[in-house]
Design an enzyme around this catalytic site. Structure first.
Site, PDB file in Angstrom:
ATOM      1  N   GLY A 151       0.838  -1.190   0.000  1.00 38.07           N
ATOM      2  CA  GLY A 151       0.000   0.000   0.000  1.00 38.07           C
ATOM      3  C   GLY A 151       0.878   1.246   0.000  1.00 38.07           C
ATOM      4  O   GLY A 151       1.672   1.441   0.922  1.00 38.07           O
ATOM      5  N   SER A 170       1.082   5.338   0.030  1.00 41.67           N
ATOM      6  CA  SER A 170       0.354   6.581   0.289  1.00 41.67           C
ATOM      7  C   SER A 170       1.060   7.773  -0.336  1.00 41.67           C
ATOM      8  O   SER A 170       0.470   8.838  -0.498  1.00 41.67           O
ATOM      9  CB  SER A 170       0.239   6.816   1.792  1.00 41.67           C
ATOM     10  OG  SER A 170       1.527   7.046   2.358  1.00 41.67           O
ATOM     11  N   GLY A 202       3.852   8.714   1.220  1.00 37.68           N
ATOM     12  CA  GLY A 202       4.648   9.124   2.367  1.00 37.68           C
ATOM     13  C   GLY A 202       5.924   8.321   2.491  1.00 37.68           C
ATOM     14  O   GLY A 202       6.142   7.322   1.793  1.00 37.68           O
ATOM     15  N   VAL A 203       6.775   8.733   3.422  1.00 43.71           N
ATOM     16  CA  VAL A 203       8.091   8.122   3.570  1.00 43.71           C
ATOM     17  C   VAL A 203       8.002   6.668   4.045  1.00 43.71           C
ATOM     18  O   VAL A 203       8.782   5.813   3.604  1.00 43.71           O
ATOM     19  CB  VAL A 203       8.976   8.945   4.534  1.00 43.71           C
ATOM     20  CG1 VAL A 203       8.384   8.992   5.934  1.00 43.71           C
ATOM     21  CG2 VAL A 203      10.393   8.418   4.562  1.00 43.71           C
ATOM     22  N   ASP A 204       7.057   6.350   4.932  1.00 46.52           N
ATOM     23  CA  ASP A 204       7.008   5.002   5.492  1.00 46.52           C
ATOM     24  C   ASP A 204       6.606   3.955   4.458  1.00 46.52           C
ATOM     25  O   ASP A 204       7.217   2.886   4.364  1.00 46.52           O
ATOM     26  CB  ASP A 204       6.047   4.966   6.687  1.00 46.52           C
ATOM     27  CG  ASP A 204       6.538   5.818   7.853  1.00 46.52           C
ATOM     28  OD1 ASP A 204       7.763   5.930   8.021  1.00 46.52           O
ATOM     29  OD2 ASP A 204       5.697   6.366   8.583  1.00 46.52           O
ATOM     30  N   SER A 205       5.583   4.240   3.676  1.00 49.52           N
ATOM     31  CA  SER A 205       5.174   3.269   2.656  1.00 49.52           C
ATOM     32  C   SER A 205       6.210   3.189   1.546  1.00 49.52           C
ATOM     33  O   SER A 205       6.439   2.109   0.976  1.00 49.52           O
ATOM     34  CB  SER A 205       3.798   3.621   2.088  1.00 49.52           C
ATOM     35  OG  SER A 205       3.802   4.881   1.444  1.00 49.52           O
ATOM     36  N   CYS A 226     -10.702   2.146  10.098  1.00 49.72           N
ATOM     37  CA  CYS A 226     -10.323   2.101   8.688  1.00 49.72           C
ATOM     38  C   CYS A 226      -9.371   0.953   8.395  1.00 49.72           C
ATOM     39  O   CYS A 226      -9.490   0.295   7.358  1.00 49.72           O
ATOM     40  CB  CYS A 226      -9.685   3.423   8.278  1.00 49.72           C
ATOM     41  SG  CYS A 226      -9.047   3.455   6.596  1.00 49.72           S
ATOM     42  N   GLY A 258       3.541   0.417   5.628  1.00 48.82           N
ATOM     43  CA  GLY A 258       4.635   1.049   6.358  1.00 48.82           C
ATOM     44  C   GLY A 258       4.346   1.235   7.828  1.00 48.82           C
ATOM     45  O   GLY A 258       4.900   2.141   8.455  1.00 48.82           O
ATOM     46  N   CYS A 298      -6.712  11.263   7.479  1.00 47.10           N
ATOM     47  CA  CYS A 298      -6.520  11.637   6.078  1.00 47.10           C
ATOM     48  C   CYS A 298      -7.678  12.412   5.473  1.00 47.10           C
ATOM     49  O   CYS A 298      -7.474  13.246   4.585  1.00 47.10           O
ATOM     50  CB  CYS A 298      -6.252  10.387   5.246  1.00 47.10           C
ATOM     51  SG  CYS A 298      -7.648   9.225   5.149  1.00 47.10           S
TER      52      CYS A 298
END
Length: 341
Positions: free
Chosen positions: A7, A9, A11-14, A88, A112, A184
């Site tokens: 998944g 998004s 962002g840095v983690d994903s 979610c 992430g 979000c």
């Protein structure tokens, strides 16, 4: 080569999750889901392009509104403070990941999140992440065993600062990009403005205005609507009382907001909608620790469970907010979770 659906998004983690899995030898496929009208796929597209991986994009806006946003509104209507991220994760994010992965013939799905999963005694167990400041196991308590059994969490054992450096060095992500906001679908984290803009939120006087009352029921002044208040809140109350005050109770039926001049901590609380995670379902009494909010320190407790409900006695008084998640641990192992009444 084993395939995995990640998944993304934006962002840095994903981005890091996809990078680490590709480096580990997986054939990575990215997925971006449109959960609300403001969802922006540009970051996910850039990450997919940088990593040279395919990206699947799917529209879940209608389903997200019917499930997550509808539940969020319903909880506020009832004077509670919901935890939409936990809701979610089970009913949208991981459901969508598994559904998409099935259509592609892929079994494992990855995100992430900072947490750890382990297969033991025929059950998938969930643990806190190594980076305690970033641990997100609290938000995963509602996941099913089927969902947990498919999850790969490649950020386990890594710390945020190291992850940022790795993805920057790989040219996948820039530290100048802002990280995603906490919820979000709420612009600027302005809950009250979002709720007031929702088409079906009741627009009568109970929701717009009401009374501040003390613990004896004496009227202290007017407030601008129960949607602006949550149990334990002490800032931005909108009333000057000459001393520090806290929200102790929100009454959705009358519109009253009860305030106290001491932090509204309690020893006993009731939990409903229990979901067993690492612990197999059981009834009876157990001793463990509990987090009644995400950022709180775990508190020791005794829990008496019957069906999907529990009565909890805390070792130390703590703030308990109706609608929030109560997540129970044994050490760093997440046993089960539920919703505070």
């Amino acid at each position: 080569m084993k395939r995995v659906l990640v998944g993304l998004s934006g962002g840095v983690d994903s981005a890091a999750a996809a990078l680490f899995l590709r480096e580990a030898g997986y054939e990575v496929v990215g997925a971006f889901f449109f959960f609300h009208p403001g969802a922006d796929p540009s970051g996910a597209r850039i990450v997919a392009e940088k990593l040279a991986i395919p990206l699947v994009e799917k529209d879940y806006i209608k389903t997200f509104r019917e499930r997550v946003i509808a539940d969020f509104i319903e909880q506020y209507k009832n004077g509670k403070t919901p935890n939409p991220c936990a809701y979610c994760n089970r009913f949208m994010k991981f459901a969508a990941l598994c559904e998409t992965a099935d259509a592609l013939g892929i079994r494992p799905v990855a995100t992430g999140h900072y947490a750890r999963v382990l297969q033991k005694n025929g059950r998938t167990q969930l643990f806190e992440g190594s980076d305690k400041k970033k641990d997100q196991s609290y938000f995963l308590w509602r996941l099913t065993q089927e969902q947990l059994s498919r999850i790969v969490l490649p950020l386990e054992g890594k710390h945020k600062s190291d992850i940022k450096q790795r993805v920057e060095n790989a040219g996948v992500f820039s530290s100048e990009k802002k990280e995603s906001q906490e919820i979000c679908f709420i612009p600027g984290d302005d809950y009250s403005s979002f709720l007031e803009s929702v088409e079906h939120f009741p627009a009568n006087s109970v929701w717009k205005t009401g009374q501040f009352v003390d613990e004896s029921g004496h009227v202290l002044g007017k407030h601008q609507g129960i949607i602006r208040y949550t149990v334990g809140q002490r800032k931005r109350l909108g009333i000057a009382l000459g001393q520090r005050a806290f929200v102790k109770k929100v009454n959705a039926k009358t519109g009253d907001v009860t305030v106290s001049f001491e932090p509204p901590c309690q020893i006993n609380c009731s939990i409903h909608s229990i979901n067993f995670v690492s612990a197999p379902p059981f009834e009876g009494v157990c001793t463990c620790t509990v987090r009644t909010r995400y950022r709180t320190v775990p508190v020791g407790c005794n829990v008496r469970i019957q069906a999907d409900r529990a009565e909890v006695v805390l070792d130390t008084p703590a703030s308990v907010c109706p609608g929030q998640s109560a997540v129970f641990y044994e050490g760093d192992k997440l046993l089960f979770g539920g919703i505070c009444e």
